[in-house]
Design a protein around this motif. Structure first.
Motif, PDB file in Angstrom:
ATOM      1  N   ASP A   2       0.839  -1.226   0.190  1.00 47.16           N
ATOM      2  CA  ASP A   2      -0.141   0.428   0.193  1.00 47.16           C
ATOM      3  C   ASP A   2       0.829   1.382  -0.062  1.00 47.16           C
ATOM      4  OD1 ASP A   2       1.138   0.051   2.673  1.00 47.16           O
ATOM      5  OD2 ASP A   2      -1.182   0.846   4.047  1.00 47.16           O
ATOM      6  N   LEU A   3       0.532   2.458   0.049  1.00 47.73           N
ATOM      7  CA  LEU A   3       0.786   3.699  -0.536  1.00 47.73           C
ATOM      8  C   LEU A   3       2.095   4.218   0.594  1.00 47.73           C
ATOM      9  CD1 LEU A   3       1.361   5.449  -2.607  1.00 47.73           C
ATOM     10  CD2 LEU A   3      -0.473   7.155  -1.851  1.00 47.73           C
ATOM     11  N   ASP A   4       1.030   4.293   1.742  1.00 48.32           N
ATOM     12  CA  ASP A   4       1.427   4.785   3.297  1.00 48.32           C
ATOM     13  C   ASP A   4       2.809   3.425   3.437  1.00 48.32           C
ATOM     14  OD1 ASP A   4      -0.283   6.789   3.548  1.00 48.32           O
ATOM     15  OD2 ASP A   4      -1.073   5.173   4.514  1.00 48.32           O
ATOM     16  N   ARG A   5       2.810   1.803   3.272  1.00 47.25           N
ATOM     17  CA  ARG A   5       4.559   1.269   3.510  1.00 47.25           C
ATOM     18  C   ARG A   5       5.159   1.998   2.262  1.00 47.25           C
ATOM     19  NH1 ARG A   5       4.451  -5.018   3.267  1.00 47.25           N
ATOM     20  NH2 ARG A   5       6.186  -4.869   4.391  1.00 47.25           N
ATOM     21  N   MET A   6       4.753   1.752   1.478  1.00 54.96           N
ATOM     22  CA  MET A   6       5.685   2.453   0.422  1.00 54.96           C
ATOM     23  C   MET A   6       6.667   3.807   0.688  1.00 54.96           C
ATOM     24  SD  MET A   6       4.188   1.100  -3.370  1.00 54.96           S
ATOM     25  CE  MET A   6       2.859   2.009  -3.195  1.00 54.96           C
ATOM     26  N   ARG A   7       5.896   5.003   1.233  1.00 51.14           N
ATOM     27  CA  ARG A   7       6.323   5.744   2.273  1.00 51.14           C
ATOM     28  C   ARG A   7       6.850   5.724   2.483  1.00 51.14           C
ATOM     29  NH1 ARG A   7       0.958   9.422   0.822  1.00 51.14           N
ATOM     30  NH2 ARG A   7       1.496   9.941  -1.275  1.00 51.14           N
ATOM     31  N   GLU A  47       9.961   5.485  -5.878  1.00 49.68           N
ATOM     32  CA  GLU A  47       9.796   7.307  -6.153  1.00 49.68           C
ATOM     33  C   GLU A  47       8.606   6.731  -7.379  1.00 49.68           C
ATOM     34  OE1 GLU A  47      12.679  10.316  -4.224  1.00 49.68           O
ATOM     35  OE2 GLU A  47      12.972   9.358  -6.892  1.00 49.68           O
ATOM     36  N   ALA A  48       9.001   5.610  -8.777  1.00 49.33           N
ATOM     37  CA  ALA A  48       8.056   5.902  -9.551  1.00 49.33           C
ATOM     38  C   ALA A  48       6.647   4.974  -8.970  1.00 49.33           C
ATOM     39  CB  ALA A  48       8.049   5.235 -10.374  1.00 49.33           C
ATOM     40  N   ARG A  49       6.771   4.062  -8.595  1.00 49.66           N
ATOM     41  CA  ARG A  49       5.552   3.277  -8.128  1.00 49.66           C
ATOM     42  C   ARG A  49       5.077   3.814  -7.060  1.00 49.66           C
ATOM     43  NH1 ARG A  49       6.809  -2.561  -7.919  1.00 49.66           N
ATOM     44  NH2 ARG A  49       9.003  -3.096  -9.224  1.00 49.66           N
ATOM     45  N   ILE A  50       5.536   5.269  -6.059  1.00 49.02           N
ATOM     46  CA  ILE A  50       4.521   5.758  -5.643  1.00 49.02           C
ATOM     47  C   ILE A  50       3.994   6.894  -6.208  1.00 49.02           C
ATOM     48  CG2 ILE A  50       4.854   7.456  -3.916  1.00 49.02           C
ATOM     49  CD1 ILE A  50       7.218   5.909  -1.811  1.00 49.02           C
ATOM     50  N   ALA A  51       4.299   7.353  -7.156  1.00 42.44           N
ATOM     51  CA  ALA A  51       3.781   7.879  -8.016  1.00 42.44           C
ATOM     52  C   ALA A  51       2.784   7.943  -9.424  1.00 42.44           C
ATOM     53  CB  ALA A  51       4.916   8.603  -9.846  1.00 42.44           C
ATOM     54  N   THR A  52       3.183   6.081  -9.678  1.00 41.86           N
ATOM     55  CA  THR A  52       1.722   5.529 -10.229  1.00 41.86           C
ATOM     56  C   THR A  52       0.547   5.219  -9.406  1.00 41.86           C
ATOM     57  OG1 THR A  52       3.896   4.260 -11.622  1.00 41.86           O
ATOM     58  CG2 THR A  52       1.709   3.428 -11.166  1.00 41.86           C
ATOM     59  N   ALA A  53       1.206   4.862  -8.234  1.00 39.00           N
ATOM     60  CA  ALA A  53      -0.448   4.243  -7.030  1.00 39.00           C
ATOM     61  C   ALA A  53      -1.047   5.554  -6.580  1.00 39.00           C
ATOM     62  CB  ALA A  53       0.536   2.844  -5.504  1.00 39.00           C
ATOM     63  N   SER A  54      -0.664   6.375  -6.509  1.00 40.63           N
ATOM     64  CA  SER A  54      -0.975   8.116  -6.258  1.00 40.63           C
ATOM     65  C   SER A  54      -1.628   8.786  -7.315  1.00 40.63           C
ATOM     66  CB  SER A  54      -0.363   8.864  -5.302  1.00 40.63           C
ATOM     67  OG  SER A  54       0.467   9.352  -6.267  1.00 40.63           O
ATOM     68  N   GLY A  55      -1.161   8.085  -8.698  1.00 42.07           N
ATOM     69  CA  GLY A  55      -1.833   8.777  -9.567  1.00 42.07           C
ATOM     70  C   GLY A  55      -1.346  10.231 -10.426  1.00 42.07           C
ATOM     71  N   ALA A  56      -0.547  10.042  -9.750  1.00 42.75           N
ATOM     72  CA  ALA A  56       0.116  11.626 -10.343  1.00 42.75           C
ATOM     73  C   ALA A  56       0.980  11.358 -11.443  1.00 42.75           C
ATOM     74  CB  ALA A  56       1.682  12.114  -8.813  1.00 42.75           C
ATOM     75  N   PRO A  57       1.083  12.112 -12.581  1.00 40.10           N
ATOM     76  CA  PRO A  57       1.186  11.743 -13.412  1.00 40.10           C
ATOM     77  C   PRO A  57       2.813  11.231 -13.493  1.00 40.10           C
ATOM     78  CG  PRO A  57       1.466  14.041 -13.275  1.00 40.10           C
ATOM     79  CD  PRO A  57       0.551  13.914 -12.257  1.00 40.10           C
ATOM     80  N   ALA A  58       3.544  11.078 -14.219  1.00 42.81           N
ATOM     81  CA  ALA A  58       4.555  10.408 -14.219  1.00 42.81           C
ATOM     82  C   ALA A  58       5.432  11.999 -14.775  1.00 42.81           C
ATOM     83  CB  ALA A  58       5.189   9.816 -15.360  1.00 42.81           C
ATOM     84  N   ARG A  59       6.923  11.936 -14.727  1.00 43.28           N
ATOM     85  CA  ARG A  59       7.773  13.173 -14.270  1.00 43.28           C
ATOM     86  C   ARG A  59       8.711  12.836 -15.264  1.00 43.28           C
ATOM     87  NH1 ARG A  59      12.302  14.173  -9.276  1.00 43.28           N
ATOM     88  NH2 ARG A  59      13.839  13.130 -10.889  1.00 43.28           N
ATOM     89  N   ARG A  60       8.537  14.009 -16.194  1.00 43.56           N
ATOM     90  CA  ARG A  60       9.152  13.853 -17.092  1.00 43.56           C
ATOM     91  C   ARG A  60      10.213  15.127 -17.488  1.00 43.56           C
ATOM     92  NH1 ARG A  60       5.000  15.404 -21.852  1.00 43.56           N
ATOM     93  NH2 ARG A  60       5.801  12.742 -22.565  1.00 43.56           N
TER      94      ARG A  60
END
Length: 71
Positions: A2-7, A47-60
């Motif tokens: 889950d997201l909290d555990r990844m953070r 960091e990429a997995r957290i961004a994907t799980a939180s629905g944030a756009p991928a950092r370009r």
């Protein structure tokens, strides 16, 4: 995971890296990375997995070359 555990894991990895350590203990498990590059790669992956799980756009990243005459 889950997201909290990844953070929380990301925080543990970052703290270990900034302290100059290559071993991280989390949830009773210890992981030892062979080099700082491996630890940095693990941080980037998380960091990429957290961004994907939180629905944030991928950092370009954008690279540009700028040249100017120093006048």
């Amino acid at each position: 995971m889950d997201l909290d555990r990844m953070r929380a894991l990301l925080t543990a990895l970052q703290e270990a890296r900034y302290a100059g350590l290559r071993s991280v203990s989390y949830d009773g498990k210890t992981v030892t990375y062979g080099s700082d590059a491996e630890l940095a790669a693990a941080i980037r992956d998380l960091e990429a997995r957290i961004a994907t799980a939180s629905g944030a756009p991928a950092r370009r990243r954008r690279w540009a070359t700028v040249a100017m005459k120093g006048l």
